[in-house]
Write an enzyme that holds these catalytic residues in place. Sequence first.
Site, PDB file in Angstrom:
ATOM      1  N   LYS A   4       0.836  -1.197   0.000  1.00  0.00           N
ATOM      2  CA  LYS A   4       0.000   0.000   0.000  1.00  0.00           C
ATOM      3  C   LYS A   4       0.868   1.243   0.000  1.00  0.00           C
ATOM      4  O   LYS A   4       2.027   1.221   0.425  1.00  0.00           O
ATOM      5  CB  LYS A   4      -0.950   0.026   1.203  1.00  0.00           C
ATOM      6  CG  LYS A   4      -0.265   0.027   2.578  1.00  0.00           C
ATOM      7  CD  LYS A   4       0.131   1.379   3.122  1.00  0.00           C
ATOM      8  CE  LYS A   4       0.859   1.267   4.455  1.00  0.00           C
ATOM      9  NZ  LYS A   4       1.715   2.394   4.780  1.00  0.00           N
ATOM     10  N   ALA A  91      10.296  -3.214   5.784  1.00  0.00           N
ATOM     11  CA  ALA A  91      10.292  -2.014   6.648  1.00  0.00           C
ATOM     12  C   ALA A  91      10.347  -0.746   5.811  1.00  0.00           C
ATOM     13  O   ALA A  91      11.045   0.207   6.132  1.00  0.00           O
ATOM     14  CB  ALA A  91      11.447  -2.049   7.665  1.00  0.00           C
ATOM     15  N   ALA A  95       3.715  -1.496   4.149  1.00  0.00           N
ATOM     16  CA  ALA A  95       2.895  -2.486   4.849  1.00  0.00           C
ATOM     17  C   ALA A  95       3.119  -3.917   4.355  1.00  0.00           C
ATOM     18  O   ALA A  95       2.181  -4.711   4.273  1.00  0.00           O
ATOM     19  CB  ALA A  95       1.411  -2.124   4.779  1.00  0.00           C
ATOM     20  N   ASP A 131      -2.495  -1.727  10.121  1.00  0.00           N
ATOM     21  CA  ASP A 131      -2.593  -1.750   8.659  1.00  0.00           C
ATOM     22  C   ASP A 131      -3.071  -3.098   8.111  1.00  0.00           C
ATOM     23  O   ASP A 131      -3.262  -3.242   6.903  1.00  0.00           O
ATOM     24  CB  ASP A 131      -1.222  -1.450   8.034  1.00  0.00           C
ATOM     25  CG  ASP A 131      -0.771  -0.008   8.281  1.00  0.00           C
ATOM     26  OD1 ASP A 131      -1.575   0.780   8.818  1.00  0.00           O
ATOM     27  OD2 ASP A 131       0.375   0.310   7.923  1.00  0.00           O
TER      28      ASP A 131
HETATM   29  O1  C5P Z   1      -0.487  -1.143  14.836  1.00  0.00           O
HETATM   30  P1  C5P Z   1       0.966  -1.326  14.506  1.00  0.00           P
HETATM   31  O2  C5P Z   1       1.601  -2.435  15.278  1.00  0.00           O
HETATM   32  O3  C5P Z   1       1.218  -1.443  13.041  1.00  0.00           O
HETATM   33  O4  C5P Z   1       1.658   0.022  14.954  1.00  0.00           O
HETATM   34  C1  C5P Z   1       3.049   0.134  15.062  1.00  0.00           C
HETATM   35  C2  C5P Z   1       3.406   1.382  15.835  1.00  0.00           C
HETATM   36  O5  C5P Z   1       3.085   2.543  15.063  1.00  0.00           O
HETATM   37  C3  C5P Z   1       2.667   1.581  17.141  1.00  0.00           C
HETATM   38  O6  C5P Z   1       3.323   0.935  18.183  1.00  0.00           O
HETATM   39  C4  C5P Z   1       2.709   3.090  17.308  1.00  0.00           C
HETATM   40  O7  C5P Z   1       3.964   3.513  17.791  1.00  0.00           O
HETATM   41  C5  C5P Z   1       2.604   3.585  15.873  1.00  0.00           C
HETATM   42  N1  C5P Z   1       1.215   3.922  15.490  1.00  0.00           N
HETATM   43  C6  C5P Z   1       0.625   5.042  16.041  1.00  0.00           C
HETATM   44  N2  C5P Z   1      -0.655   5.361  15.683  1.00  0.00           N
HETATM   45  C7  C5P Z   1      -1.330   4.619  14.773  1.00  0.00           C
HETATM   46  C8  C5P Z   1      -0.743   3.480  14.209  1.00  0.00           C
HETATM   47  C9  C5P Z   1       0.547   3.149  14.579  1.00  0.00           C
HETATM   48  O8  C5P Z   1       1.226   5.744  16.854  1.00  0.00           O
HETATM   49  N3  C5P Z   1      -2.567   4.979  14.447  1.00  0.00           N
END
Ligand code: C5P
Length: 293
Positions: A4, A91, A95, A131
């Site tokens: 994405k 990374a 995603a 995501d």
């Molecule tokens: O949800 P996910 O594990 O992909 O998120 C990774 C990190 O990205 C979270 O630990 C947070 O630090 C950050 N994040 C955030 N706000 C979001 C999505 C992700 O701060 N809406």
Amino acid sequence: MPAKVNLQLSVGPLRDDGYHDLVNVFHAVSLFDEVTATPAGRLTVRVSGESIEGVPTDGDNLAARAARLLAGRTGNVPAVDLHIRKAIPVAGGMAGGSADAAAALVACNELWQAGLERDELVELACELGSDVPFALLGGTAVGLGRGERLTSAMVRGRFHWVFACADGGLSTPAVYAECDRLRSAYEEPVSWPHTSEDLMAALATGDAKALGKALHNDLQPAALTLRGSLRRTLTAGREFGALGSLVSGSGPTCAFLTGSEAHAVDLAVGLSGMGVARSVERAYGPVAGATVL
Ligand code: C5P
């Protein structure tokens, strides 16, 4: 499972749970990882592809976590070999890990004949990461909350993209933390994010020029602070006539919107020649989400 790019990533205030409320317009593009699930004695992960440094091949891999979560919820034993063929930058802000997790959910649901419906898979996807639900859905969608509350967007036609993949990844939590740090350092007021009307209109009418102008990523200043070399990449894309350019998600992949497939070929060749990226990929969007092949 597709990668994405975020067409709009507007980051609201930091919440008590450590996440940020977002307006996150996701757009699935034709760069695919493939996950094959085969019965095995225990849960194993194998990864193949050109640039796979840093991808865990143990239980920490998001696809392995997806398999364990699904098994736990459906009374299965997660005895499965997951073979991930990676084409999505690791990374990279596209995603890839979420795509692999979504793929593992769909594949294991089939393999174990667990019979979970799409909305049940979406619930599990939310637990795996912000995501992951979009990776199941695909297309183009507006994500609210953490990015997991999705509504599909109207899109006319197809958009042609070029992606400049950088050497080495960026950590998503580190980029969000840098965004918070910059905001507090500059005492920027953090407002509640709104979906861009210009962006939604550009999508609905298939107007690539207008879409290029409406692209926006609040994480971009943070990604550029952490990886200054991306400025040159973005400038190079603009010089080759990109209709819009931005860092994808938390980066470091840079995305360039073009007006046609031919323009995308020219831009990709130009960027490759400049040597500003580890690799340059072309893709179009939107494409469908996780599917069984
Ligand atoms: O949800 P996910 O594990 O992909 O998120 C990774 C990190 O990205 C979270 O630990 C947070 O630090 C950050 N994040 C955030 N706000 C979001 C999505 C992700 O701060 N809406």
